[in-house]
Design an enzyme around this catalytic site. Sequence first.
Site, PDB file in Angstrom:
ATOM      1  N   ASP A  12     -81.043 -71.343 -17.903  1.00 30.40           N
ATOM      2  CA  ASP A  12     -82.468 -70.534 -16.534  1.00 30.40           C
ATOM      3  C   ASP A  12     -83.627 -71.931 -17.299  1.00 30.40           C
ATOM      4  O   ASP A  12     -83.917 -71.671 -17.683  1.00 30.40           O
ATOM      5  CB  ASP A  12     -82.593 -69.454 -18.211  1.00 30.40           C
ATOM      6  CG  ASP A  12     -83.648 -68.435 -17.183  1.00 30.40           C
ATOM      7  OD1 ASP A  12     -83.649 -69.139 -15.752  1.00 30.40           O
ATOM      8  OD2 ASP A  12     -83.781 -67.428 -17.832  1.00 30.40           O
ATOM      9  N   HIS A  71     -80.333 -60.939 -11.183  1.00 30.82           N
ATOM     10  CA  HIS A  71     -80.834 -61.674 -11.473  1.00 30.82           C
ATOM     11  C   HIS A  71     -81.930 -61.029 -12.047  1.00 30.82           C
ATOM     12  O   HIS A  71     -82.545 -60.162 -11.567  1.00 30.82           O
ATOM     13  CB  HIS A  71     -81.699 -63.635 -10.997  1.00 30.82           C
ATOM     14  CG  HIS A  71     -81.971 -63.676 -11.535  1.00 30.82           C
ATOM     15  ND1 HIS A  71     -84.142 -63.646 -11.859  1.00 30.82           N
ATOM     16  CD2 HIS A  71     -82.010 -65.378 -12.606  1.00 30.82           C
ATOM     17  CE1 HIS A  71     -84.063 -64.103 -12.860  1.00 30.82           C
ATOM     18  NE2 HIS A  71     -82.676 -65.433 -13.143  1.00 30.82           N
ATOM     19  N   GLU A 115     -77.365 -70.048 -14.391  1.00 27.54           N
ATOM     20  CA  GLU A 115     -78.393 -69.612 -14.127  1.00 27.54           C
ATOM     21  C   GLU A 115     -78.904 -70.365 -14.426  1.00 27.54           C
ATOM     22  O   GLU A 115     -80.511 -70.230 -14.993  1.00 27.54           O
ATOM     23  CB  GLU A 115     -78.855 -68.422 -15.340  1.00 27.54           C
ATOM     24  CG  GLU A 115     -79.186 -67.642 -14.244  1.00 27.54           C
ATOM     25  CD  GLU A 115     -79.847 -66.683 -15.149  1.00 27.54           C
ATOM     26  OE1 GLU A 115     -79.277 -65.329 -15.737  1.00 27.54           O
ATOM     27  OE2 GLU A 115     -81.525 -66.634 -15.461  1.00 27.54           O
TER      28      GLU A 115
HETATM   29 MN    MN Z   1     -83.435 -67.103 -14.395  1.00 31.38          MN
END
Ligand code: MN
Length: 345
Positions: free
Chosen positions: A298, A176, A13
């Site tokens: 992330d 998301h 991600e």
């Molecule tokens: Mn994210």
Amino acid sequence: MSSATRVRCIATEEAFVIPELNEAMAGVVRAGTAYDPDIYFWQRAAGAKVLAARLLDLHAERLAIMDANGVDMQLLSLVAPGVQMLKGADAAAIARIANDRLAEAIVRHPYRYAGLATVAPQTPEEAARELERAVRQLRLHGVLINSHTDGQYLDEPKYRPILEAAAALKTPIYLHPRAPIPAMAGAYRTYTLEHAIWGFQAETGLHGLRLIVSGLLDRLPDLRIVLGHGGEGLPYWLSRIDTMHRQFQVPERPQLAKRPSEYFRENFVVTTSGMNWGPALRLCIDALGADKVLFAIDYPFQDTAEALAGLNAANLAPAERAAILHRNAERVFGIAVHERAPPRR
Ligand code: MN
């Protein structure tokens, strides 16, 4: 770490941006009058110089940080809220540019990047065609959608073309976070809780649950959904959802062929993005199985070293560790399996 114990690491991600989206979002900000939590978040990210530069970079510091931490591959996706706050035609045009740009970066760094497509849910038929183009022609590995679009959720009938395309292509939808809609965000706003501290998870967990209880997955059993942030709270809650789904039946909810938790186990996988905490990771593994948990950082919102330290501190069995670090990502996203570690830059 010695080469004998080195395990391929795919982070799933990982965000990037293109200048065209930044410019379009700046236009949304200029046109905006009322408070919107997603605009607030985007302005904070755009104003943070290091973060803004890291989102734009695909060829320099990003690769150096990956190298320094042993991250072999980032599965890239356009930063939230992506094109979902733009007008339909602009949104679809920028989605196409972003997908082309992403495909170019992957061609340039084939061992280091894979990608998730962007589509504009505002125009569902066109979004379905763009998803097909992105998967078939650009060789992207799925699509990422940032929760609601104008307060509407993917279980609503208008979005069926997108979901049917994903199911037919057997390509996953990464659901998301974005912030709750402004009408919902009032109670969060007192202490600015609309974003990653709580609102993202509440919004996206709700979205995931809507997909389950809507009955959608009885009609599209091949649909695969990816949730970040340890499943946005849902794994912790599965038993109570099953109990209350059975115990408190209401006419608004369709009958389901299975218990809600069964859809979660069969149709969903979760990633570790932003959840670098052993007990939460253990819960996901125990509740879902190690084959349903994928590593994610992330980047650039979260620190790469912290994400890996969190995973390493969990003392996983070697097979669990390999599953979470790369095997599940290879299977779920159809990423090529390399027998040898990819060449270091
Ligand atoms: Mn994210």
